[in-house]
Write a protein that holds these residues in place. Structure first.
Motif, PDB file in Angstrom:
ATOM      1  N   VAL A  45       0.841  -1.192   0.000  1.00 22.45           N
ATOM      2  CA  VAL A  45       0.000   0.000   0.000  1.00 22.45           C
ATOM      3  C   VAL A  45       0.878   1.244   0.000  1.00 22.45           C
ATOM      4  N   LEU A  46       0.610   2.120  -0.964  1.00 23.56           N
ATOM      5  CA  LEU A  46       1.254   3.432  -0.980  1.00 23.56           C
ATOM      6  C   LEU A  46       0.300   4.377  -0.274  1.00 23.56           C
ATOM      7  N   PHE A  47       0.732   4.821   0.902  1.00 22.46           N
ATOM      8  CA  PHE A  47      -0.166   5.605   1.738  1.00 22.46           C
ATOM      9  C   PHE A  47       0.423   6.978   1.979  1.00 22.46           C
ATOM     10  N   GLY A  48      -0.415   7.993   1.852  1.00 18.91           N
ATOM     11  CA  GLY A  48       0.102   9.326   2.094  1.00 18.91           C
ATOM     12  C   GLY A  48      -1.020  10.331   2.129  1.00 18.91           C
ATOM     13  N   PRO A  49      -0.750  11.514   2.640  1.00 16.71           N
ATOM     14  CA  PRO A  49      -1.786  12.520   2.777  1.00 16.71           C
ATOM     15  C   PRO A  49      -2.064  13.224   1.458  1.00 16.71           C
ATOM     16  N   GLY A  50      -3.202  13.860   1.423  1.00 19.38           N
ATOM     17  CA  GLY A  50      -3.499  14.801   0.344  1.00 19.38           C
ATOM     18  C   GLY A  50      -3.570  14.184  -1.036  1.00 19.38           C
ATOM     19  N   GLN A  51      -3.417  15.040  -2.019  1.00 18.94           N
ATOM     20  CA  GLN A  51      -3.624  14.643  -3.400  1.00 18.94           C
ATOM     21  C   GLN A  51      -2.307  14.594  -4.155  1.00 18.94           C
ATOM     22  N   CYS A  52      -1.187  14.528  -3.426  1.00 11.46           N
ATOM     23  CA  CYS A  52       0.065  14.757  -4.136  1.00 11.46           C
ATOM     24  C   CYS A  52       0.748  13.497  -4.618  1.00 11.46           C
ATOM     25  N   GLY A  53       0.705  13.260  -5.911  1.00 16.32           N
ATOM     26  CA  GLY A  53       1.637  12.335  -6.549  1.00 16.32           C
ATOM     27  C   GLY A  53       1.356  10.858  -6.469  1.00 16.32           C
ATOM     28  N   LYS A  54       0.457  10.412  -5.576  1.00 15.45           N
ATOM     29  CA  LYS A  54       0.294   8.958  -5.419  1.00 15.45           C
ATOM     30  C   LYS A  54      -0.247   8.313  -6.694  1.00 15.45           C
ATOM     31  N   THR A 200      -3.861   4.624  -1.432  1.00 12.07           N
ATOM     32  CA  THR A 200      -4.991   5.126  -0.642  1.00 12.07           C
ATOM     33  C   THR A 200      -4.535   6.264   0.260  1.00 12.07           C
ATOM     34  N   ASN A 201      -5.512   7.067   0.718  1.00 14.46           N
ATOM     35  CA  ASN A 201      -5.182   8.040   1.752  1.00 14.46           C
ATOM     36  C   ASN A 201      -6.002   7.758   3.000  1.00 14.46           C
ATOM     37  N   ASN A 202      -6.490   6.499   3.072  1.00 16.95           N
ATOM     38  CA  ASN A 202      -7.299   6.087   4.207  1.00 16.95           C
ATOM     39  C   ASN A 202      -6.491   5.089   5.035  1.00 16.95           C
ATOM     40  N   ILE A 203      -6.130   5.477   6.252  1.00 14.64           N
ATOM     41  CA  ILE A 203      -5.216   4.665   7.065  1.00 14.64           C
ATOM     42  C   ILE A 203      -5.826   3.310   7.437  1.00 14.64           C
ATOM     43  N   GLU A 204      -7.118   3.300   7.718  1.00 16.09           N
ATOM     44  CA  GLU A 204      -7.792   2.058   8.070  1.00 16.09           C
ATOM     45  C   GLU A 204      -7.711   1.052   6.927  1.00 16.09           C
ATOM     46  N   GLU A 205      -8.001   1.562   5.729  1.00 14.01           N
ATOM     47  CA  GLU A 205      -7.967   0.737   4.530  1.00 14.01           C
ATOM     48  C   GLU A 205      -6.555   0.181   4.324  1.00 14.01           C
ATOM     49  N   ALA A 206      -5.567   1.070   4.502  1.00 19.45           N
ATOM     50  CA  ALA A 206      -4.178   0.662   4.314  1.00 19.45           C
ATOM     51  C   ALA A 206      -3.823  -0.466   5.281  1.00 19.45           C
ATOM     52  N   ASP A 211       0.377  -5.913   3.318  1.00 20.25           N
ATOM     53  CA  ASP A 211       1.509  -6.635   3.879  1.00 20.25           C
ATOM     54  C   ASP A 211       2.559  -5.624   4.312  1.00 20.25           C
ATOM     55  N   ARG A 212       2.611  -4.562   3.508  1.00 14.15           N
ATOM     56  CA  ARG A 212       3.626  -3.549   3.761  1.00 14.15           C
ATOM     57  C   ARG A 212       3.042  -2.200   3.358  1.00 14.15           C
ATOM     58  N   ILE A 213       3.335  -1.189   4.156  1.00 11.34           N
ATOM     59  CA  ILE A 213       2.856   0.156   3.844  1.00 11.34           C
ATOM     60  C   ILE A 213       4.067   1.045   3.609  1.00 11.34           C
ATOM     61  N   ILE A 214       4.060   1.752   2.503  1.00 13.18           N
ATOM     62  CA  ILE A 214       5.074   2.790   2.301  1.00 13.18           C
ATOM     63  C   ILE A 214       4.400   4.123   2.565  1.00 13.18           C
ATOM     64  N   LEU A 215       4.901   4.819   3.581  1.00 13.22           N
ATOM     65  CA  LEU A 215       4.317   6.113   3.937  1.00 13.22           C
ATOM     66  C   LEU A 215       5.025   7.198   3.133  1.00 13.22           C
ATOM     67  N   LEU A 216       4.227   7.943   2.372  1.00 11.76           N
ATOM     68  CA  LEU A 216       4.790   9.019   1.559  1.00 11.76           C
ATOM     69  C   LEU A 216       4.534  10.356   2.237  1.00 11.76           C
ATOM     70  N   SER A 217       5.468  11.285   2.021  1.00 12.61           N
ATOM     71  CA  SER A 217       5.280  12.618   2.585  1.00 12.61           C
ATOM     72  C   SER A 217       4.451  13.456   1.621  1.00 12.61           C
ATOM     73  N   ASP A 218       4.062  14.635   2.068  1.00  8.80           N
ATOM     74  CA  ASP A 218       3.315  15.530   1.198  1.00  8.80           C
ATOM     75  C   ASP A 218       4.277  16.167   0.182  1.00  8.80           C
ATOM     76  N   CYS A 219       3.735  16.961  -0.696  1.00  6.89           N
ATOM     77  CA  CYS A 219       4.431  17.433  -1.891  1.00  6.89           C
ATOM     78  C   CYS A 219       5.817  18.017  -1.676  1.00  6.89           C
ATOM     79  N   ARG A 228       6.101  -2.952   7.915  1.00  2.00           N
ATOM     80  CA  ARG A 228       5.662  -4.304   7.563  1.00  2.00           C
ATOM     81  C   ARG A 228       4.509  -4.649   8.484  1.00  2.00           C
ATOM     82  N   ILE A 229       3.378  -5.033   7.907  1.00  2.00           N
ATOM     83  CA  ILE A 229       2.194  -5.317   8.719  1.00  2.00           C
ATOM     84  C   ILE A 229       2.018  -6.836   8.793  1.00  2.00           C
ATOM     85  N   THR A 230       2.140  -7.377   9.971  1.00  4.37           N
ATOM     86  CA  THR A 230       2.083  -8.833  10.109  1.00  4.37           C
ATOM     87  C   THR A 230       0.852  -9.288  10.876  1.00  4.37           C
ATOM     88  N   LEU A 231      -0.096  -8.382  11.111  1.00  3.57           N
ATOM     89  CA  LEU A 231      -1.329  -8.763  11.808  1.00  3.57           C
ATOM     90  C   LEU A 231      -2.002  -9.913  11.047  1.00  3.57           C
TER      91      LEU A 231
END
Lengths: 257, 260
Positions: A45-54, A200-206, A211-219, A228-231
């Motif tokens: 999951v590519l996760f990050g705030p706002g509308q920038c670049g994802k 996504t920009n929804n943390i719950e969904e992410a 399996d793994r989340i890459i957190l992206l910064s804003d613009c 790494r999510i192992t739940l």
């Protein structure tokens, strides 16, 4: 990196990719020097705030957008354009409105001139998989938002891609439908393991899917952190571990660089 | 129930206006003391039914209508095929656009009627010149709307088709063409009324059959009843054509209507 324990080999590799758009007011950089890999059968999951670049990043993985700098590799080959081996599920669904559900899902097989019998079997299999049995002859306009996106997922799966790229596929859905679709997608993926990159920009969904989340910064977007999510799956949205991670990632996201 | 009641009322109101107008016309015609006898609506409708089974010139009004229709159909179909092909290819292939768009843009503001003298010179006074004029009248809206349809194709659908493995020609035939169909249909409506109008002008200028001829022939013998009866035929057929087209459109574009 500390990827040694991972399931498979690299499917997609991004090497120093940067994207900027030039406008009258100068260059606008949306992605800055991203380097990461996507592994076989991984749900990234590519996760990050706002509308920038994802979305732009996802389109670059698909080959629908060119990189300003850097390169994307798919199984070691540089990506130069869209290909059936990397199927996209669009936020706007992008279904062909003049085609029935059946024709939308079977499109990739038909343009490849697959055998009639193969087309029929595959199409039915994926329509059944996403739970649209009985709606084969409906047009997209006759379906609800959630059902439309099921068609989008079935269509992408049916083209037998090596990698599935999903661009906020549930972004336009109401909350209730969204939960249902997340659960469905989780199950579909368990049944038909593929490499998935999901924006996504929804943390719950992410957290529910990844399996793994890459957190992206804003613009301009840069990689801030990886998780790494192992739940165990299926995940509970209210388990203490889930909530703890959710808090941690949200705080990290809101922290200034 | 209430819904039906409302519908009936709308129809009744429409019919009411119609009846009032006809009565005014009837009264005016009966009380007029003009030297040219102005026909009453009853006389016009009577003549119309009379002409259904009695010949005026060489044909009954059915025959004249068929002549007019056949001219429209031939010119219209020709315009449809060529206009749609030119419009779609101009909208999708840059080199086709570069070749033909400037010429087309230059010629399209010229009204079909302006071509009448040239058309007669080129094709003589027979059927061909009528086909040509009707063709011109229908060709422009067909081309323009097909072009617009092809230009306005949703880029995301093109991307989706390509990522699903469609080749360039498959993108054109499976994506560009079907997504231009609604736009082509609105062109087809305009083309139809243009063709129907131009047919009348072509027949009035030179012909010995057809509804246009019927009206002009009425003028020749100062028979206003025949002229108005001819106009009635134009109205009825034009109305049926436009509605037939709308029906066809609804049939073909199920996917474009909200689930109907």
């Amino acid at each position: 990196m500390e990827q040694s324990g991972k399931i498979g080999k690299e499917k997609l590799s991004c090497r120093g990719i940067t994207k900027s758009f030039s406008s009258s007011s100068g260059n606008f950089e949306v992605l800055h020097d991203l380097t990461f890999d996507v592994y076989e059968n991984e749900f990234l999951v590519l996760f990050g705030p706002g509308q920038c670049g994802k979305t732009t990043l996802l389109y670059m993985l698909a080959g629908l957008e060119e990189c300003t700098e850097g390169e994307v590799f798919h199984n070691g080959e540089p990506v130069t354009g869209p290909a059936p081996s990397r199927a996209v599920v669009y936020q706007t669904m992008a279904l062909f409105p003049w085609m029935t559900v059946w024709d939308n899902v079977s499109f990739s097989q038909k343009v490849r001139k697959a055998e009639k019998k193969v087309i029929a079997e595959r199409t039915q299999y994926f329509i059944d998989l996403v739970g649209l049995t009985g709606f084969e002859k409906s047009y997209p306009v006759q379906l609800s938002g959630g059902m439309k996106q099921r068609v989008g997922i079935a269509r992408a799966y049916c083209s037998d891609p090596d990698v599935l790229l999903m661009d906020e596929p549930f972004g336009h859905l109401d909350a209730q439908t969204r939960y249902m679709m997340q659960e469905s997608l989780g199950k579909i993926w368990e049944n038909e393991k593929r490499t998935i990159v999901f924006v996504t920009n929804n943390i719950e969904e992410a957290l529910y899917l990844a399996d793994r989340i890459i957190l992206l910064s804003d613009c301009p977007s840069q990689i801030k952190k990886e998780y790494r999510i192992t739940l165990p799956r299926p995940r509970s949205l209210v388990s203490p571990e889930f909530l703890k991670l959710r808090k941690e990632i949200t705080e990290q996201m809101n922290m200034s660089d | 129930m209430r819904h039906n009641y409302g519908k009936i009322r709308v129809v009744l109101y429409g019919a009411g206006t119609f009846l009032v107008l006809l009565s005014l016309w009837q009264i005016a015609a009966m009380t007029s003391n003009s030297e040219i006898g102005f026909p009453t609506p009853v006389a016009v409708i009577g003549r119309f039914f009379h002409m259904l089974s009695n010949k005026v010139g060489s044909y009954t009004i059915w025959g004249h209508t068929l002549w007019s229709l056949s001219r429209v159909v031939i010119g219209y179909l020709l315009a449809c095929v060529l206009g749609v092909v030119l419009g779609l290819t101009m909208g999708w292939f840059p080199y086709v656009k570069a070749l033909f768009k400037p010429v087309f843009d230059l010629l399209r503001p010229i009204a079909p009627l302006a071509w009448i003298p040239l058309a007669i010179l080129w094709f003589g006074i027979g059927e061909k010149y009528k086909y040509f004029l009707i063709f011109i009248a229908a060709f422009v809206p067909f081309t323009l709307n097909s072009y617009a349809g092809a230009v306005r194709v949703d880029r995301q659908l093109i991307g989706a088709a390509r990522m699903l493995g469609a080749s360039h020609s498959q993108v054109f035939f499976r994506i560009v063409v079907p997504s231009a169909v609604p736009s082509i249909f609105s062109g087809a409506q305009v083309a139809l009324s243009n063709a129907w109008m131009t047919m009348l002008a072509a027949e009035m200028v030179r012909s010995s059959e057809g509804i246009g001829w019927l009206i002009i022939a009425g003028q020749g013998i100062n028979d206003m009843t025949q002229m108005i009866a001819g106009m009635l035929a134009i109205g009825i057929v034009g109305f049926l054509l436009a509605n037939g087209m709308r029906l066809l459109e609804r049939r073909c574009l199920v996917w474009n209507n909200q689930g109907k």
